[in-house]
Write a protein that holds these residues in place. Sequence first.
Motif, short mmCIF file in Angstrom:
data_model
loop_
_atom_site.label_atom_id
_atom_site.label_comp_id
_atom_site.label_asym_id
_atom_site.label_seq_id
_atom_site.Cartn_x
_atom_site.Cartn_y
_atom_site.Cartn_z
N TYR A 1 0.83 -1.21 0.00
CA TYR A 1 0.00 0.00 0.00
C TYR A 1 0.86 1.26 0.00
CZ TYR A 1 -3.02 3.72 1.73
OH TYR A 1 -3.68 4.91 1.89
N PHE A 2 1.91 1.27 0.79
CA PHE A 2 2.72 2.47 0.94
C PHE A 2 3.47 2.81 -0.34
CE2 PHE A 2 2.18 0.45 5.06
CZ PHE A 2 1.64 1.49 5.79
N ALA A 3 3.94 1.78 -1.04
CA ALA A 3 4.61 2.01 -2.32
C ALA A 3 3.63 2.57 -3.34
CB ALA A 3 5.24 0.72 -2.83
N ARG A 4 2.48 1.92 -3.46
CA ARG A 4 1.48 2.37 -4.42
C ARG A 4 1.02 3.80 -4.11
NH1 ARG A 4 -0.64 -1.37 -7.79
NH2 ARG A 4 -0.33 -3.58 -7.31
N TYR A 5 0.81 4.07 -2.84
CA TYR A 5 0.32 5.39 -2.43
C TYR A 5 1.27 6.49 -2.89
CZ TYR A 5 -1.03 9.16 0.80
OH TYR A 5 -1.42 10.37 1.34
N LYS A 6 2.55 6.33 -2.56
CA LYS A 6 3.52 7.38 -2.88
C LYS A 6 3.71 7.52 -4.39
CE LYS A 6 6.59 5.76 0.26
NZ LYS A 6 6.17 5.31 1.59
N ILE A 7 3.79 6.41 -5.08
CA ILE A 7 4.04 6.49 -6.53
C ILE A 7 2.82 6.99 -7.27
CG2 ILE A 7 4.57 5.09 -8.57
CD1 ILE A 7 6.39 3.42 -6.59
N ASP A 8 1.62 6.66 -6.81
CA ASP A 8 0.41 7.23 -7.40
C ASP A 8 0.39 8.74 -7.23
OD1 ASP A 8 -0.51 4.79 -8.24
OD2 ASP A 8 -2.00 4.55 -6.64
N LEU A 9 0.81 9.20 -6.06
CA LEU A 9 0.86 10.64 -5.80
C LEU A 9 1.82 11.32 -6.78
CD1 LEU A 9 1.15 12.21 -2.25
CD2 LEU A 9 2.50 13.09 -4.14
N VAL A 10 2.97 10.72 -6.97
CA VAL A 10 3.96 11.28 -7.90
C VAL A 10 3.44 11.26 -9.32
CG1 VAL A 10 6.27 10.97 -8.87
CG2 VAL A 10 5.91 10.74 -6.40
N ARG A 11 2.85 10.14 -9.72
CA ARG A 11 2.34 10.00 -11.08
C ARG A 11 1.31 11.10 -11.40
NH1 ARG A 11 3.52 8.87 -16.06
NH2 ARG A 11 3.19 11.08 -15.83
N LYS A 12 0.44 11.38 -10.46
CA LYS A 12 -0.58 12.41 -10.67
C LYS A 12 0.02 13.81 -10.72
CE LYS A 12 -4.17 9.68 -8.42
NZ LYS A 12 -5.01 9.50 -7.19
N ALA A 13 1.14 14.01 -10.04
CA ALA A 13 1.75 15.34 -9.97
C ALA A 13 2.60 15.67 -11.18
CB ALA A 13 2.58 15.47 -8.70
N VAL A 14 3.19 14.65 -11.80
CA VAL A 14 4.12 14.88 -12.91
C VAL A 14 3.35 14.95 -14.23
CG1 VAL A 14 6.04 13.91 -14.22
CG2 VAL A 14 6.04 13.78 -11.73
N LYS A 15 3.44 16.07 -14.90
CA LYS A 15 2.70 16.28 -16.15
C LYS A 15 3.59 16.24 -17.39
CE LYS A 15 -0.89 17.10 -13.56
NZ LYS A 15 -1.91 16.03 -13.38
N THR A 16 4.89 16.29 -17.19
CA THR A 16 5.82 16.32 -18.32
C THR A 16 6.27 14.90 -18.67
OG1 THR A 16 7.62 16.71 -16.76
CG2 THR A 16 6.64 18.64 -17.82
N PRO A 17 6.73 14.68 -19.89
CA PRO A 17 7.19 13.34 -20.30
C PRO A 17 8.36 12.86 -19.43
CG PRO A 17 6.89 14.75 -22.22
CD PRO A 17 6.78 15.64 -21.03
N VAL A 18 8.36 11.58 -19.13
CA VAL A 18 9.41 10.99 -18.30
C VAL A 18 10.05 9.85 -19.09
CG1 VAL A 18 9.92 9.75 -16.17
CG2 VAL A 18 8.28 11.63 -16.14
N LYS A 19 11.33 9.99 -19.37
CA LYS A 19 12.05 8.95 -20.11
C LYS A 19 12.94 8.09 -19.21
CE LYS A 19 12.23 11.59 -24.44
NZ LYS A 19 13.12 12.19 -25.47
N ARG A 20 13.47 8.71 -18.15
CA ARG A 20 14.34 7.95 -17.23
C ARG A 20 13.98 8.29 -15.80
NH1 ARG A 20 20.18 8.21 -17.21
NH2 ARG A 20 20.22 5.94 -16.95
N VAL A 21 13.86 7.25 -14.97
CA VAL A 21 13.51 7.38 -13.56
C VAL A 21 14.60 6.75 -12.72
CG1 VAL A 21 11.84 6.81 -11.75
CG2 VAL A 21 11.03 7.28 -14.09
#
Length: 227
Positions: A31-51
Motif C-alpha cells: 500500500y505504501f509504495a502504491r500510495y507514494k508512486i500514485d501521488l507522484v504520477r498524478k503530480a508529474v505532467k511532463t514526459p518521463v524517459k528515465r527514472v
Amino acid sequence: MTKRVDFDKYTDNYNELLGEKTQFFSSNDEYFARYKIDLVRKAVKTPVKRVLEFGCGIGRNIPFLQQAFDQATVVGSDISRASLDVAERENPGVEFICEEDATTPMGKFDLIFVAGVFHHIPVDQRISAASTLRDRLTQAGDIFVFEHNPYNPVTRRIVDTCPYDEDAVLLNPAELKNTLRAANLLVSRSEYCLFVPPRFSMLSGLETKLGWLPLGGQYWVRARHNT
C-alpha cells in the motif's frame, strides 16, 4: 555518534519487519509504495524517459514505478550491495547501481524518487547527497522526497522500535527543504500525507485536502533545478 545501520543484515526479513511495524495502518505492505508512486504520477505532467529510485533497497518500489511510468527506463541505486542482489533477482532486466561503486556518471533522469532515505544519511552529508541528486536531474526534471513526519507520535514510535532505523535522525519539512535549497534546488511544493488507513476508503478523499496538517504519517517535498 550513532552507528550507521548495515542494511545488508536486513535483506532477508526487511518486508517482515516493515509489515510488523505498519500493520496497524495497513496489512498490505504494498500500500505504501502504491500510495507514494500514485501521488507522484498524478503530480508529474511532463514526459518521463528515465527514472531513478535513489536508495531503492531491495527494490520494493521498482515494479510500481515501472507501472506508473511505463514508457520510461527505471534505474535503482543503493549503498547496500546485498539489498541490490535481492532487487536484481526480483526485478530482472532493471539496472541497479551500488552508490559506493558508482565511479562513472549515471546520466540524467527526468524523475528522481527518494522514499525514507534522508533520515539515514548522516546530517553532515545530506547537502552533498542532495547535490548529487541535483547533478543527476535533467533541467526540467523533478525530485520527489518522502520522509517520516517527526511530529506524528505513531511515526516516532515506529522509528524508535525498528532495528533498521537505529541510525535514524528524523528531519522535519523545514530541515529537508533547507537541505535541498542548500544544494541549489528550488522547492516547488511540500505536503503531509498518509492520514487515512486504506480500510477507511470512504474517507480517502480527505487525503488531498489535509496536506497542510502536520499529523500525517509522512510528508513529501518536490524540488527541481533552481534556474
